[in-house]
Design a protein around this motif. Structure first.
Motif, PDB file in Angstrom:
ATOM      1  N   ASN A 125      12.866  36.686  10.120  1.00 28.45           N
ATOM      2  CA  ASN A 125      12.175  36.132   8.951  1.00 28.45           C
ATOM      3  C   ASN A 125      10.800  36.721   8.666  1.00 28.45           C
ATOM      4  OD1 ASN A 125      14.255  34.201   8.330  1.00 28.45           O
ATOM      5  ND2 ASN A 125      13.592  33.030  10.124  1.00 28.45           N
ATOM      6  N   LYS A 126      10.292  37.560   9.571  1.00 32.51           N
ATOM      7  CA  LYS A 126       8.979  38.169   9.346  1.00 32.51           C
ATOM      8  C   LYS A 126       9.058  39.676   9.569  1.00 32.51           C
ATOM      9  CE  LYS A 126       6.402  33.969  10.436  1.00 32.51           C
ATOM     10  NZ  LYS A 126       5.282  33.358  11.191  1.00 32.51           N
ATOM     11  N   ALA A 127      10.036  40.280   8.910  1.00 36.23           N
ATOM     12  CA  ALA A 127      10.283  41.709   9.106  1.00 36.23           C
ATOM     13  C   ALA A 127       9.064  42.552   8.751  1.00 36.23           C
ATOM     14  CB  ALA A 127      11.484  42.150   8.266  1.00 36.23           C
ATOM     15  N   ASP A 128       8.261  42.088   7.794  1.00 36.16           N
ATOM     16  CA  ASP A 128       7.090  42.852   7.381  1.00 36.16           C
ATOM     17  C   ASP A 128       5.977  42.808   8.418  1.00 36.16           C
ATOM     18  OD1 ASP A 128       6.851  40.098   6.792  1.00 36.16           O
ATOM     19  OD2 ASP A 128       5.166  40.496   5.446  1.00 36.16           O
ATOM     20  N   GLN A 129       6.083  41.921   9.416  1.00 33.59           N
ATOM     21  CA  GLN A 129       5.050  41.802  10.445  1.00 33.59           C
ATOM     22  C   GLN A 129       5.482  42.386  11.790  1.00 33.59           C
ATOM     23  OE1 GLN A 129       3.367  37.771  10.582  1.00 33.59           O
ATOM     24  NE2 GLN A 129       4.103  37.424   8.498  1.00 33.59           N
ATOM     25  N   ILE A 130       6.704  42.908  11.859  1.00 32.85           N
ATOM     26  CA  ILE A 130       7.193  43.506  13.103  1.00 32.85           C
ATOM     27  C   ILE A 130       6.368  44.750  13.418  1.00 32.85           C
ATOM     28  CG2 ILE A 130       9.158  44.689  14.166  1.00 32.85           C
ATOM     29  CD1 ILE A 130      10.994  42.867  12.550  1.00 32.85           C
ATOM     30  N   SER A 131       6.033  44.949  14.687  1.00 37.12           N
ATOM     31  CA  SER A 131       5.222  46.104  15.066  1.00 37.12           C
ATOM     32  C   SER A 131       5.700  46.678  16.393  1.00 37.12           C
ATOM     33  CB  SER A 131       3.744  45.713  15.184  1.00 37.12           C
ATOM     34  OG  SER A 131       3.566  44.746  16.210  1.00 37.12           O
ATOM     35  N   GLY A 132       5.296  47.929  16.649  1.00 33.96           N
ATOM     36  CA  GLY A 132       5.538  48.548  17.941  1.00 33.96           C
ATOM     37  C   GLY A 132       6.829  49.319  18.069  1.00 33.96           C
ATOM     38  N   PHE A 133       7.728  49.238  17.081  1.00 36.14           N
ATOM     39  CA  PHE A 133       8.973  49.993  17.141  1.00 36.14           C
ATOM     40  C   PHE A 133       8.756  51.419  16.623  1.00 36.14           C
ATOM     41  CE2 PHE A 133      10.606  45.697  17.215  1.00 36.14           C
ATOM     42  CZ  PHE A 133      11.743  45.769  18.003  1.00 36.14           C
ATOM     43  N   ARG A 134       9.507  52.359  17.152  1.00 34.36           N
ATOM     44  CA  ARG A 134       9.475  53.709  16.613  1.00 34.36           C
ATOM     45  C   ARG A 134       9.984  53.700  15.175  1.00 34.36           C
ATOM     46  NH1 ARG A 134      12.767  55.185  21.020  1.00 34.36           N
ATOM     47  NH2 ARG A 134      14.238  55.926  19.432  1.00 34.36           N
ATOM     48  N   LYS A 135       9.516  54.666  14.396  1.00 30.65           N
ATOM     49  CA  LYS A 135       9.881  54.696  12.981  1.00 30.65           C
ATOM     50  C   LYS A 135      11.379  54.881  12.767  1.00 30.65           C
ATOM     51  CE  LYS A 135       5.400  56.371  11.339  1.00 30.65           C
ATOM     52  NZ  LYS A 135       4.678  57.462  10.627  1.00 30.65           N
ATOM     53  N   ASP A 136      12.059  55.506  13.731  1.00 31.53           N
ATOM     54  CA  ASP A 136      13.486  55.757  13.537  1.00 31.53           C
ATOM     55  C   ASP A 136      14.356  54.560  13.913  1.00 31.53           C
ATOM     56  OD1 ASP A 136      12.984  55.896  16.231  1.00 31.53           O
ATOM     57  OD2 ASP A 136      14.315  57.589  16.606  1.00 31.53           O
ATOM     58  N   VAL A 137      13.744  53.474  14.360  1.00 32.35           N
ATOM     59  CA  VAL A 137      14.498  52.262  14.677  1.00 32.35           C
ATOM     60  C   VAL A 137      14.583  51.417  13.405  1.00 32.35           C
ATOM     61  CG1 VAL A 137      14.620  50.180  16.076  1.00 32.35           C
ATOM     62  CG2 VAL A 137      13.768  52.310  17.085  1.00 32.35           C
ATOM     63  N   GLN A 138      15.743  51.453  12.784  1.00 39.34           N
ATOM     64  CA  GLN A 138      15.948  50.721  11.547  1.00 39.34           C
ATOM     65  C   GLN A 138      16.486  49.325  11.844  1.00 39.34           C
ATOM     66  OE1 GLN A 138      15.049  52.050   8.581  1.00 39.34           O
ATOM     67  NE2 GLN A 138      14.356  53.871   9.735  1.00 39.34           N
ATOM     68  N   ASN A 139      15.972  48.340  11.139  1.00 43.05           N
ATOM     69  CA  ASN A 139      16.395  46.936  11.254  1.00 43.05           C
ATOM     70  C   ASN A 139      16.406  46.467  12.709  1.00 43.05           C
ATOM     71  OD1 ASN A 139      17.537  44.369  10.961  1.00 43.05           O
ATOM     72  ND2 ASN A 139      18.759  45.053   9.209  1.00 43.05           N
ATOM     73  N   PRO A 140      15.233  46.264  13.302  1.00 40.64           N
ATOM     74  CA  PRO A 140      15.160  45.832  14.704  1.00 40.64           C
ATOM     75  C   PRO A 140      15.931  44.546  14.990  1.00 40.64           C
ATOM     76  CG  PRO A 140      13.007  46.523  13.927  1.00 40.64           C
ATOM     77  CD  PRO A 140      13.898  46.485  12.729  1.00 40.64           C
ATOM     78  N   TYR A 141      15.963  43.631  14.031  1.00 38.34           N
ATOM     79  CA  TYR A 141      16.674  42.373  14.258  1.00 38.34           C
ATOM     80  C   TYR A 141      18.155  42.624  14.531  1.00 38.34           C
ATOM     81  CZ  TYR A 141      18.955  37.901  13.315  1.00 38.34           C
ATOM     82  OH  TYR A 141      19.734  36.769  13.408  1.00 38.34           O
ATOM     83  N   GLU A 142      18.799  43.429  13.685  1.00 34.54           N
ATOM     84  CA  GLU A 142      20.224  43.703  13.872  1.00 34.54           C
ATOM     85  C   GLU A 142      20.470  44.458  15.167  1.00 34.54           C
ATOM     86  OE1 GLU A 142      21.934  45.601  10.499  1.00 34.54           O
ATOM     87  OE2 GLU A 142      21.689  43.856   9.188  1.00 34.54           O
ATOM     88  N   ARG A 143      19.593  45.404  15.514  1.00 39.35           N
ATOM     89  CA  ARG A 143      19.735  46.136  16.777  1.00 39.35           C
ATOM     90  C   ARG A 143      19.654  45.170  17.962  1.00 39.35           C
ATOM     91  NH1 ARG A 143      18.405  51.835  16.865  1.00 39.35           N
ATOM     92  NH2 ARG A 143      18.924  52.655  14.786  1.00 39.35           N
ATOM     93  N   PHE A 144      18.674  44.286  17.896  1.00 40.88           N
ATOM     94  CA  PHE A 144      18.463  43.347  18.999  1.00 40.88           C
ATOM     95  C   PHE A 144      19.657  42.410  19.154  1.00 40.88           C
ATOM     96  CE2 PHE A 144      16.190  39.423  20.646  1.00 40.88           C
ATOM     97  CZ  PHE A 144      16.103  39.895  21.945  1.00 40.88           C
ATOM     98  N   VAL A 145      20.121  41.844  18.039  1.00 42.84           N
ATOM     99  CA  VAL A 145      21.255  40.917  18.087  1.00 42.84           C
ATOM    100  C   VAL A 145      22.505  41.630  18.593  1.00 42.84           C
ATOM    101  CG1 VAL A 145      22.847  39.552  16.677  1.00 42.84           C
ATOM    102  CG2 VAL A 145      20.383  39.349  16.328  1.00 42.84           C
TER     103      VAL A 145
END
Length: 509
Positions: free
Chosen positions: A424-444
């Motif tokens: 719900n706060k995708a615009d505030q996510i930080s620390g991931f490499r630029k090539d990691v798209q959609n961290p939430y889906e990757r994590f889930v």
């Protein structure tokens, strides 16, 4: 008294600036120290603006049309000038000389166009202009009265003792010798605490000092906020600066840079350090090399630190002090509680505004904060480690020169909070490499492969929380819902903030 127009003459030679200076006052002549904790006099003699009320002379009168502008606006206008322009306007009168000596102006110039090679000379101005400290001119500006110029100097020299000592018993951070993973999960994952024993088992605790690191890593380049310096340069700065907010060495890549091995000693016999077992569970590890930044070495002089913030991506953290000591002041985060005194947050919590320096916050808000509900404080000493739960506000300041290691992690009890943040706060996510798209889906996706049952439990909790938000919103807008009453919505109570006391901590959308 020298002719002011003769000061700060300069010529550009490639990337360097050569200066010829004369000094009319020794550096210490304007100091006024009457006790061990007294604030020294401003090196140019500038005084707080209130002293102008009884003054017979005010150097500000010499700046012509500019005297109608507030000091803060004059400082902002000077921020748009380059180095030669600052020197030229500083030659016009003593008042402008004092304004153009402000360290933040020269720090910004240095960071904007750092020299290819330099030697730290005690101040940003002297370093940028390549002036030997003995050649820095000191003019008597004791008839200039300005809070904008005096307050940063004052804040850079206040004693920390009144703020870090005499902590009320009700505010004290809990201190424990150690914790098992089970004890942490059952009782302590939502509470700050200090462990006094685990760090003392680490090899880095026995070996690391500023001098030992300097002998091994003098040329290693580390990140210190907005600059990348060899460690020997940072140590020179660390030992000789008068910044209101000293640069904080905070490097996320220190493990490979220093050739360290990290892991539990039974798995990595040559490990330099390892997380205590109670902090061993970290679900971001399912992302492998795609996980966000998680570990940093932190080095800084007395007075350096971090203003109020929450750790990124709804993670928890531990912070282990190898040398020195740190003062922490912390507040829980809740929709029912305001942010800490002096901290202002946007509606979506993406923007945090607070005073510019730790010292200024201590001066203006510490007394109120200490009386505020939920406030806890403590000193994490050498060989101790502090736990920062997910979502807690915290400010930390070095009481003395310090070396620390910190790491962020997601424990079992805060998995739902991390999923909520990533979703719900995708615009505030930080620390991931630029090539990691959609961290939430990757994590889930990765959690579903490795911890499917825990993931489903956390997602169920998240759905329940989301439904709770919608239900509370309906109650606000429409009053009592049909499920809660007799089905007659016509008699609903209208607009209401009566959320009840269900112990939840949800934000109204």
């Amino acid at each position: 008294m020298p002719d002011i127009t003769s000061l700060d003459n300069h010529t550009r030679d490639g990337e360097s600036i050569t200066n010829v200076y004369s000094s009319s006052f020794p550096e210490s002549s304007l100091q006024d120290v009457s006790g061990p904790d007294a604030i020294p006099g401003h090196p140019l003699g500038v005084k707080p603006s209130g002293n102008a009320l009884l003054a017979e002379e005010n150097l500000r009168a010499a700046i012509g049309t500019f005297k109608s502008l507030p000091d803060e606006l004059i400082s902002m206008l000077l921020e748009s000038l380059d180095g030669p322009s600052l020197l030229r306007i500083g030659q016009t009168c003593k008042a402008f000389y004092a304004f153009t000596r402000a360290e933040d102006l020269w720090k910004a110039l240095f960071i904007g166009s750092p020299p290819t090679s330099f030697t730290w000379k005690g101040t940003w101005r002297s370093t940028y202009l390549n002036i030997p400290p003995s050649k820095a001119a000191i003019l008597d500006c004791s008839s200039l009265y300005s809070d904008a110029l005096h307050r940063p100097f004052y804040c850079a020299h206040i004693s920390l003792d009144p703020y870090v000592k005499n902590i009320p018993a009700r505010n004290q951070i809990a201190r424990l010798s150690n914790l098992s993973p089970e004890e942490f999960q059952d009782k302590w994952s939502d509470k700050p605490f200090i462990l006094t024993e685990p760090v003392k088992e680490w090899p880095v605790y026995r070996k690391w000092t500023i001098d030992s690191l300097l002998s091994q890593h003098a040329e290693t380049v580390f990140r210190a906020e907005a600059v990348d310096w060899p460690f020997k340069t940072y140590v020179e700065y660390m030992k000789n600066n008068s910044d209101e907010s000293p640069l904080y060495l905070f490097d996320r890549a220190f493990v490979p840079k220093m050739g360290l091995k990290v892991g539990q000693p039974d798995e990595e016999p040559e490990a330099a350090y390892w997380p205590p077992p109670c902090f061993g569970e970290d679900f971001f590890s399912v992302l492998g090399n795609e996980r966000p930044d998680r570990q940093w070495v932190i080095i800084g002089p007395e007075r350096s630190g971090s203003t109020f913030h929450k750790d990124p991506n709804a993670t928890s953290a531990w912070n282990a002090v190898i040398r020195g000591s740190k003062y922490w002041i912390m507040f829980p985060s809740s929709s029912k509680l305001p942010p800490p005194p002096g901290v202002y947050v946007s509606d979506d919590q993406s923007e945090v505004t607070s005073p510019l320096s730790i010292a200024e916050w201590l001066l203006g808000f510490h007394a109120e904060a200490r009386r505020t509900s939920g406030c806890i404080e403590g000193i994490c000493g050498e060989g101790e480690i502090l736990h920062v739960p997910s979502g807690w506000w915290h400010l930390v300041v070095n009481i003395e020169p310090a070396i620390a290691i910190t790491q962020n992690f997601i424990p079992r009890t805060h998995l739902t909070a991390a999923l909520d943040f990533l979703s719900n706060k995708a615009d505030q996510i930080s620390g991931f490499r630029k090539d990691v798209q959609n961290p939430y889906e990757r994590f889930v996706s990765n959690m579903r492969e490795t911890h499917p049952e825990l993931l489903e439990q956390a997602l169920a909790e998240l759905r329940k929380k989301t439904e709770g938000k919608k239900r509370k919103w309906d109650e606000i807008v429409h009053g009592k819902t049909e499920q809660d009453g007799d089905g007659d919505a016509s008699g609903a109570g209208g607009f209401s903030f009566g959320f009840g006391d269900d112990g939840s901590d949800v934000e109204v959308p």
